[in-house]
Design a protein around this motif. Structure first.
Motif, PDB file in Angstrom:
ATOM      1  N   PRO A  82       0.769  -1.127   0.018  1.00 41.80           N
ATOM      2  CA  PRO A  82      -0.053  -0.016  -0.046  1.00 41.80           C
ATOM      3  C   PRO A  82       0.944   1.230  -0.156  1.00 41.80           C
ATOM      4  N   GLN A  83       0.442   2.287  -0.683  1.00 39.81           N
ATOM      5  CA  GLN A  83       0.736   3.588  -0.676  1.00 39.81           C
ATOM      6  C   GLN A  83      -0.048   4.607   0.099  1.00 39.81           C
ATOM      7  N   ILE A  84       0.287   5.124   1.071  1.00 36.17           N
ATOM      8  CA  ILE A  84      -0.653   5.986   1.922  1.00 36.17           C
ATOM      9  C   ILE A  84      -0.270   7.369   2.075  1.00 36.17           C
ATOM     10  N   THR A  85      -0.972   8.412   1.648  1.00 30.54           N
ATOM     11  CA  THR A  85      -0.831   9.865   1.921  1.00 30.54           C
ATOM     12  C   THR A  85      -1.911  10.235   2.521  1.00 30.54           C
ATOM     13  N   GLY A 144      -9.939  15.030   8.659  1.00 29.89           N
ATOM     14  CA  GLY A 144      -8.864  14.218   8.619  1.00 29.89           C
ATOM     15  C   GLY A 144      -9.077  13.457   6.990  1.00 29.89           C
ATOM     16  N   SER A 145      -8.086  13.084   6.428  1.00 30.34           N
ATOM     17  CA  SER A 145      -8.110  12.698   5.016  1.00 30.34           C
ATOM     18  C   SER A 145      -7.043  11.617   4.855  1.00 30.34           C
ATOM     19  N   ALA A 146      -7.309  10.843   3.779  1.00 32.74           N
ATOM     20  CA  ALA A 146      -6.194   9.817   3.371  1.00 32.74           C
ATOM     21  C   ALA A 146      -6.537   9.331   2.118  1.00 32.74           C
ATOM     22  N   VAL A 147      -5.391   9.177   1.383  1.00 32.55           N
ATOM     23  CA  VAL A 147      -5.435   8.668  -0.012  1.00 32.55           C
ATOM     24  C   VAL A 147      -4.556   7.169  -0.084  1.00 32.55           C
ATOM     25  N   VAL A 148      -5.234   6.195  -0.317  1.00 35.52           N
ATOM     26  CA  VAL A 148      -4.652   4.821  -0.277  1.00 35.52           C
ATOM     27  C   VAL A 148      -4.440   4.421  -1.610  1.00 35.52           C
ATOM     28  N   ARG A 149      -3.312   3.654  -2.049  1.00 30.25           N
ATOM     29  CA  ARG A 149      -3.457   3.183  -3.393  1.00 30.25           C
ATOM     30  C   ARG A 149      -2.941   1.778  -3.241  1.00 30.25           C
ATOM     31  N   LEU A 150      -3.540   0.883  -3.691  1.00 29.70           N
ATOM     32  CA  LEU A 150      -3.226  -0.699  -3.639  1.00 29.70           C
ATOM     33  C   LEU A 150      -3.233  -1.186  -5.178  1.00 29.70           C
TER      34      LEU A 150
END
Length: 325
Positions: free
Chosen positions: A51-54, A63-69
């Protein structure tokens, strides 16, 4: 005059992408029956996508997050709104359990949006799909069932000033609650949407900060401090991690299960999900405790396979927890 002999005919072949679209099941089977088994993406059977988490990309939210799998990308935004206790038709009594308040009052409201053009099956403007509604329900159930959020963080208390020294000290009372709306939007979808959505939720909650809120007795309203120094981070009581596995089997109506081959695949992508008829999701936390096991379709997975999935999930928790903010 005799005609010249025709040149040797060339063999007809297709690129990998064409073969995968025309015959997806045999294409996956051809990879898995190798020794050792290898998936079309080059991953092993037990290999998860990293995973790549921003976090903190959406400045307007709490609150926020962008996750890439892999090619699955999810954005989660957490927005807090105030619910006054006087606006609740049937407010909980003083003896109510704090752990039940979240679900009773609906203070955590997740919503999954797939109609963003994230895939050809989810075009913009379409009504909420069955998958989107199912994902929203699963995220909501896990949020309440795992008791991730501390209920006290969402309570806005007020203590009346003491007027008479002879009387007992006033008892603090709850005047309002924070309601957290979690908007989960898929930018692209390439398999395993639940794991990606849940990871985005956890990353966003881990970075959620709420302003200091106090009750103004004169105006009978909640007042929030604009100072950034007065913001406080949300306290999470647990960090559950989910891991989904798909089961590919060669069993058919003409072939008995005992004669068929089967493989358990970790973190399936869309091409693998489309040809798998069985799936298992394991939910675990950091104390080596399994919070739940979900199974859908098929009868291939047995106790041994489930145990292997549990062990992989516990290992996955360590990897993911180290990446979370």
């Amino acid at each position: 005059m005799a005609a010249d002999p025709s040149p040797a005919s060339t063999s007809l072949s297709f690129p990998r992408s064409t073969f995968a679209k025309l015959t997806p099941s045999p294409f996956l089977h051809a990879h898995l029956k190798q020794s050792p088994p290898i998936r079309p993406s080059g991953r092993t059977l037990t290999q998860f996508r990293e995973p790549q988490i921003t976090t903190g990309s959406l400045t307007y939210s709490h609150g926020s997050a962008v996750v890439r799998l892999g090619d699955t990308t999810v954005v989660c935004s957490v927005q807090g709104e105030i619910l006054k206790a006087s606006d609740i038709p049937s407010p909980p009594g003083e003896s109510a359990d704090n752990e039940d308040l979240l679900e009773t009052l609906g203070l955590l409201v997740p919503n999954v949006e797939l109609s963003t053009g994230c895939s050809s099956a989810h075009l913009p403007g379409n009504p909420p799909s069955t998958l989107a509604q199912s994902l929203s329900w699963r995220v909501r159930t896990l949020l309440y069932g795992s008791e991730v959020v501390n209920p006290e963080d969402l309570q806005i208390m007020f203590t009346a000033p003491k007027i008479d020294e002879e009387n007992d000290a006033p008892v603090p009372e709850v005047k309002a609650y924070w309601t957290l709306y979690l908007d989960i939007m898929f930018i692209s979808l390439d398999g395993n949407p639940f794991d990606a959505a849940w990871l985005a939720v956890m990353a966003a909650l881990r970075t959620t900060t709420l302003p200091k809120a106090s009750w103004d007795a004169d105006s009978e309203a909640v007042v929030c401090s604009p100072a950034l120094d007065d913001y406080s981070r949300l306290t999470l009581q647990a960090t559950p991690v989910t891991a989904t596995f798909a089961v590919f089997s060669t069993a058919t109506s003409l072939k008995q299960r005992s004669e068929a081959e089967s493989w358990v695949i970790a973190d399936p992508d869309t091409s693998e999900e489309d040809v798998c008829r069985e799936a298992v999701t394991v939910i675990a936390d950091g104390s080596n405790e399994v919070l739940g096991i979900e199974k859908a379709g098929g009868r291939v997975v047995g106790k041994k396979s489930v145990q292997e999935c549990v062990e992989l999930t516990l290992g996955r928790w360590k990897e993911v927890n180290a990446m979370l903010p």
